[in-house]
Design a protein around this motif. Structure first.
Motif, PDB file in Angstrom:
ATOM      1  N   GLY A 129       8.038  -3.236  -2.684  1.00 56.05           N
ATOM      2  CA  GLY A 129       7.074  -4.147  -3.176  1.00 56.05           C
ATOM      3  C   GLY A 129       7.965  -5.261  -3.828  1.00 56.05           C
ATOM      4  O   GLY A 129       7.381  -6.523  -3.638  1.00 56.05           O
ATOM      5  N   VAL A 130       8.779  -5.185  -4.536  1.00 53.81           N
ATOM      6  CA  VAL A 130       9.559  -6.001  -5.225  1.00 53.81           C
ATOM      7  C   VAL A 130      10.180  -7.084  -4.247  1.00 53.81           C
ATOM      8  O   VAL A 130      10.273  -8.163  -4.317  1.00 53.81           O
ATOM      9  CB  VAL A 130      10.624  -5.466  -6.205  1.00 53.81           C
ATOM     10  CG1 VAL A 130      11.342  -6.623  -6.834  1.00 53.81           C
ATOM     11  CG2 VAL A 130       9.735  -4.968  -7.638  1.00 53.81           C
ATOM     12  N   ALA A 131      10.854  -6.075  -3.232  1.00 50.60           N
ATOM     13  CA  ALA A 131      11.451  -6.869  -2.303  1.00 50.60           C
ATOM     14  C   ALA A 131      10.287  -7.782  -1.485  1.00 50.60           C
ATOM     15  O   ALA A 131      10.934  -9.089  -1.030  1.00 50.60           O
ATOM     16  CB  ALA A 131      12.060  -5.934  -1.171  1.00 50.60           C
ATOM     17  N   VAL A 175       2.174   2.142  -2.860  1.00 55.15           N
ATOM     18  CA  VAL A 175       2.709   1.590  -4.103  1.00 55.15           C
ATOM     19  C   VAL A 175       3.227   0.257  -3.830  1.00 55.15           C
ATOM     20  O   VAL A 175       3.205  -0.690  -4.715  1.00 55.15           O
ATOM     21  CB  VAL A 175       3.830   2.445  -4.379  1.00 55.15           C
ATOM     22  CG1 VAL A 175       4.648   1.848  -5.676  1.00 55.15           C
ATOM     23  CG2 VAL A 175       3.263   3.793  -4.938  1.00 55.15           C
ATOM     24  N   ALA A 176       3.862   0.245  -2.623  1.00 56.21           N
ATOM     25  CA  ALA A 176       4.574  -1.371  -2.384  1.00 56.21           C
ATOM     26  C   ALA A 176       3.328  -2.331  -2.311  1.00 56.21           C
ATOM     27  O   ALA A 176       3.493  -3.448  -2.773  1.00 56.21           O
ATOM     28  CB  ALA A 176       5.225  -1.127  -0.916  1.00 56.21           C
ATOM     29  N   LEU A 177       2.142  -2.048  -1.798  1.00 56.58           N
ATOM     30  CA  LEU A 177       1.058  -2.719  -1.553  1.00 56.58           C
ATOM     31  C   LEU A 177       0.437  -3.202  -2.997  1.00 56.58           C
ATOM     32  O   LEU A 177       0.093  -4.356  -3.478  1.00 56.58           O
ATOM     33  CB  LEU A 177       0.150  -2.306  -0.621  1.00 56.58           C
ATOM     34  CG  LEU A 177      -0.900  -3.399  -0.060  1.00 56.58           C
ATOM     35  CD1 LEU A 177      -0.175  -4.140   0.701  1.00 56.58           C
ATOM     36  CD2 LEU A 177      -1.880  -2.670   0.631  1.00 56.58           C
ATOM     37  N   ALA A 178       0.583  -2.149  -3.526  1.00 53.45           N
ATOM     38  CA  ALA A 178       0.024  -2.378  -5.120  1.00 53.45           C
ATOM     39  C   ALA A 178       1.054  -3.094  -5.853  1.00 53.45           C
ATOM     40  O   ALA A 178       0.402  -4.113  -6.638  1.00 53.45           O
ATOM     41  CB  ALA A 178      -0.234  -1.050  -5.725  1.00 53.45           C
ATOM     42  N   TRP A 181       0.248  -6.700  -4.816  1.00 49.98           N
ATOM     43  CA  TRP A 181      -0.978  -7.435  -5.385  1.00 49.98           C
ATOM     44  C   TRP A 181      -0.675  -7.575  -6.858  1.00 49.98           C
ATOM     45  O   TRP A 181      -1.109  -8.719  -7.462  1.00 49.98           O
ATOM     46  CB  TRP A 181      -1.976  -6.452  -5.244  1.00 49.98           C
ATOM     47  CG  TRP A 181      -2.635  -6.657  -3.601  1.00 49.98           C
ATOM     48  CD1 TRP A 181      -2.433  -5.875  -2.637  1.00 49.98           C
ATOM     49  CD2 TRP A 181      -3.664  -7.542  -3.435  1.00 49.98           C
ATOM     50  NE1 TRP A 181      -3.542  -6.150  -1.780  1.00 49.98           N
ATOM     51  CE2 TRP A 181      -4.399  -7.311  -2.146  1.00 49.98           C
ATOM     52  CE3 TRP A 181      -4.565  -8.551  -4.089  1.00 49.98           C
ATOM     53  CZ2 TRP A 181      -5.026  -7.889  -1.343  1.00 49.98           C
ATOM     54  CZ3 TRP A 181      -5.628  -9.190  -3.571  1.00 49.98           C
ATOM     55  CH2 TRP A 181      -5.708  -8.761  -2.264  1.00 49.98           C
ATOM     56  N   ALA A 182       0.031  -6.898  -7.468  1.00 44.47           N
ATOM     57  CA  ALA A 182       0.303  -7.050  -9.054  1.00 44.47           C
ATOM     58  C   ALA A 182       1.113  -8.419  -8.993  1.00 44.47           C
ATOM     59  O   ALA A 182       0.721  -9.414  -9.980  1.00 44.47           O
ATOM     60  CB  ALA A 182       1.124  -6.034  -9.599  1.00 44.47           C
ATOM     61  N   GLY A 185      -1.269 -11.043  -9.300  1.00 42.15           N
ATOM     62  CA  GLY A 185      -2.334 -10.962 -10.386  1.00 42.15           C
ATOM     63  C   GLY A 185      -3.492 -10.222 -10.001  1.00 42.15           C
ATOM     64  O   GLY A 185      -4.719 -10.607 -10.279  1.00 42.15           O
ATOM     65  N   PHE A 186      -3.492  -9.768  -8.745  1.00 41.79           N
ATOM     66  CA  PHE A 186      -4.595  -8.747  -8.060  1.00 41.79           C
ATOM     67  C   PHE A 186      -5.658  -9.859  -7.799  1.00 41.79           C
ATOM     68  O   PHE A 186      -6.692  -9.457  -7.863  1.00 41.79           O
ATOM     69  CB  PHE A 186      -5.068  -7.683  -9.148  1.00 41.79           C
ATOM     70  CG  PHE A 186      -4.044  -6.435  -9.372  1.00 41.79           C
ATOM     71  CD1 PHE A 186      -3.882  -5.608  -8.312  1.00 41.79           C
ATOM     72  CD2 PHE A 186      -3.397  -6.532 -10.547  1.00 41.79           C
ATOM     73  CE1 PHE A 186      -3.037  -4.627  -8.264  1.00 41.79           C
ATOM     74  CE2 PHE A 186      -2.350  -5.512 -10.597  1.00 41.79           C
ATOM     75  CZ  PHE A 186      -2.218  -4.559  -9.655  1.00 41.79           C
ATOM     76  N   ARG A 187      -5.308 -11.030  -7.353  1.00 42.11           N
ATOM     77  CA  ARG A 187      -6.244 -12.101  -7.028  1.00 42.11           C
ATOM     78  C   ARG A 187      -6.069 -12.415  -5.639  1.00 42.11           C
ATOM     79  O   ARG A 187      -5.032 -12.674  -5.066  1.00 42.11           O
ATOM     80  CB  ARG A 187      -5.830 -13.313  -7.746  1.00 42.11           C
ATOM     81  CG  ARG A 187      -6.932 -14.163  -7.846  1.00 42.11           C
ATOM     82  CD  ARG A 187      -6.645 -15.657  -8.590  1.00 42.11           C
ATOM     83  NE  ARG A 187      -5.567 -16.188  -8.163  1.00 42.11           N
ATOM     84  CZ  ARG A 187      -4.645 -16.865  -9.174  1.00 42.11           C
ATOM     85  NH1 ARG A 187      -4.918 -17.115 -10.125  1.00 42.11           N
ATOM     86  NH2 ARG A 187      -3.593 -17.434  -8.449  1.00 42.11           N
TER      87      ARG A 187
END
Length: 573
Positions: A129-131, A175-178, A181-182, A185-187
């Motif tokens: 996700g960070v990548a 988890v990567a998708l979460a 989105w984080a 800002g989950f927007r």
């Protein structure tokens, strides 16, 4: 004539990313009192250094777990002495961040294959996700890591059964998708209510059927990812197969398969190349006992190089940053092999050679080239753009102007820094990113000084076809129908992976222009003048490795350089 012939022009109200980037650093161009860009650049670069330290710790930990303490220390030494890592660990770009995400994901995936628990799968998802937040090219990570997972299954590990793999992959994806989105800002919306909407119509109008644009549109419609991420992916994919590239004196619109292999060879110290070859030989000889470990290091490198070599985006050696980390870890195996006095001496000599090459380039690590590439001062004959020139030497130009007591320079600059910030007495000649278009460009006269970025010196981003169309149109030698026909040809050839002929040469081949007229018009182009300066004059000073200073000759020598002998030819029709 930059646009495609069969598509409408870009809307004029699209945001300009270059102006958006330069104003927070320097202030609006109209302000008399410009800001010091170091106010924001220094803290930003400190964050990049932190990411670089993180990447160094990961390669150390991975190598230590594979080859022991000595292997980890050898890997860490190679990382710390690498000109590539030192260059990009202090530049505020996505390249080192993407390398960190890539290597962290691979390391976590390797750990998961050895102990396939859900927490370890979650760590893989966090790293991936960070990548994804760092760079769009990291979307290729699953493709490059899948062979290692398949190899683990093929090896028949009891604790990595086929039943565990789907569950682990599902955890990684969720988890990567979460994390993605984080990061937004989950927007869903790209901006707060009332903000300017993204111009999807412009993206759709320029879509040439690329897979990246279609995937981005599908993700947008399904709302799988934030709108801004989907738009960025689509924006990066539009025209991805058509970007100017330079290699060994040639400019191409579609690139070369040999670009990245040559860049890797020319911009890697000889000592590092020798260690890589030695590690590869050992891996071939001893692969039977450590197939999984070797594959987790070798497959991403080979796959990444293969993808890079087939892509048309030959934009810079910096895109190879991820593979260096894998190679450093692989070279750590040499510490366990070199147990005798000769072996330790060989590694010591290699490290000394690597340190010498790196110190030779200091502090201009970005412009490092080994001796085969001509060294830092000769590398621009082979590669330009971000391989050596990102506009980083404008501050050094100010120092040269002061030390040489130059009253004024005519500036041809490739970069986004503001010369006024550095108090450079200049007149605009060519600015790739021109934040003051209202100021007319001037040409250096006899005896005057030209300071020019090596990227422009090699003809990149000067657009000789546009310049020729303007010059020929002014004399009535070419009309709009001719230009439209050439644009259509250029687009067809580009989509087919071939470079189209220059506009001037195509007009001659079509019988629409006399060769003598072409030669006269081409000789008078600014692009041709810069080429003559490069080929006939010697620079009297340098600002770093990316800006050369030339003093124009006087009298007949200047007239010959600027205005080659011309012959008048009857106009078309």
């Amino acid at each position: 004539i930059l646009g495609r012939a069969d598509l409408p022009p870009l809307p004029t109200d699209l945001p300009d990313q270059w102006s958006y980037g330069v104003e927070p650093l320097n202030g609006p161009p109209g302000e008399a009192d410009r800001r010091d860009p170091a106010r924001l650049l220094v803290p930003a670069r400190m964050m990049m250094i932190a990411l670089g330290v993180g990447l160094g710790l990961i390669v150390f930990a991975w190598a230590r777990s594979l080859w022991g303490d000595q292997g980890g220390l050898l890997t860490l030494a190679l990382f710390a002495l690498s000109p590539t890592m030192l260059a990009h660990a202090r530049l505020v770009t996505t390249d080192l961040a993407a390398a960190l995400g890539f290597v962290a994901t691979a390391w976590c995936a390797w750990r998961w294959t050895r102990e396939p628990t859900l927490p370890r799968a979650a760590f893989v998802g966090v790293a991936f996700g960070v990548a994804l937040l760092a760079k769009f090219s990291t979307l290729a990570i699953p493709l490059l890591l899948a062979p290692a997972i398949g190899l683990a299954l093929w090896r028949g590990r009891q604790d990595l059964s086929a039943r565990r793999v789907p569950g682990g992959i599902a955890v990684v994806a969720v988890v990567a998708l979460a994390v993605l989105w984080a990061g937004y800002g989950f927007r869903w919306s790209a901006g707060p209510e009332g903000a300017a909407e993204l111009r999807w119509d412009a993206i759709e109008s320029l879509d040439d059927g690329s897979a990246g644009v279609r995937a981005a549109l599908a993700l947008r419609d399904a709302r799988v990812v934030p709108e801004a991420y989907a738009f960025g992916l689509a924006h990066a994919s539009v025209g991805a197969g058509r970007r100017l590239a330079f290699l060994d004196g040639e400019i191409s619109n579609v690139g070369w398969w040999s670009y990245f292999p040559e860049a890797f060879v020319l911009k890697t110290p000889f000592a590092m190349l020798a260690l890589i070859v030695a590690a590869a030989v050992i891996a071939v000889r001893r692969w039977r006992g450590r197939v999984q470990e070797i594959a987790c290091l070798a497959v991403p490198v080979v796959g990444y190089l293969a993808l890079s070599s087939t892509a048309a985006l030959n934009l810079g050696h910096r895109h190879l940053a991820p593979i260096y980390a894998f190679l450093f870890v692989g070279c750590g195996a040499l510490a366990g092999v070199a147990r005798g006095r000769r072996g330790r001496a060989a590694i010591g000599i290699a490290l000394a050679g690597l340190a010498t090459a790196t110190l030779w380039a200091a502090p201009g690590y970005l412009s490092f080239f080994n001796l085969a590439g001509g060294g830092p001062r000769g590398g621009w004959h082979h590669l330009v753009d971000s391989n050596i020139d990102w506009g980083q030497d404008l501050g050094r130009l100010a120092e040269v102007v002061e030390s040489e007591r130059i009253d004024r320079v005519h500036l041809a600059y490739f970069g986004t820094a503001d010369p006024e910030t550095y108090r450079i007495p200049y007149r605009k000649f060519v600015m790739v990113h021109d934040f003051r278009p209202s100021i007319a460009a001037t040409e250096p006269g006899p005896g005057e000084v030209l300071a020019i970025s090596v990227t422009l010196l090699q003809g990149m981003y000067l657009d000789p076809d546009r310049e020729f169309a303007v010059a020929a149109g002014r004399e009535g030698r070419v009309d709009r129908a001719d230009v439209d026909a050439w644009l259509a040809l250029r687009d067809r050839e580009t989509r087919a992976g071939r470079d189209a002929p220059a506009l001037a040469d195509w007009l001659v081949a079509e019988g629409s222009l006399d060769p003598t007229v072409r030669d006269r018009l081409v000789a008078g182009l600014r692009t041709s003048w810069i080429a003559r300066i490069r080929d006939r004059l010697e620079p009297f000073a340098r600002a770093g490795e990316s800006i050369l200073l030339y003093r124009m000759p006087t009298g007949d020598a200047y007239r010959t350089l600027r205005d080659p002998e011309r012959r008048s030819t009857p106009a078309k029709g």
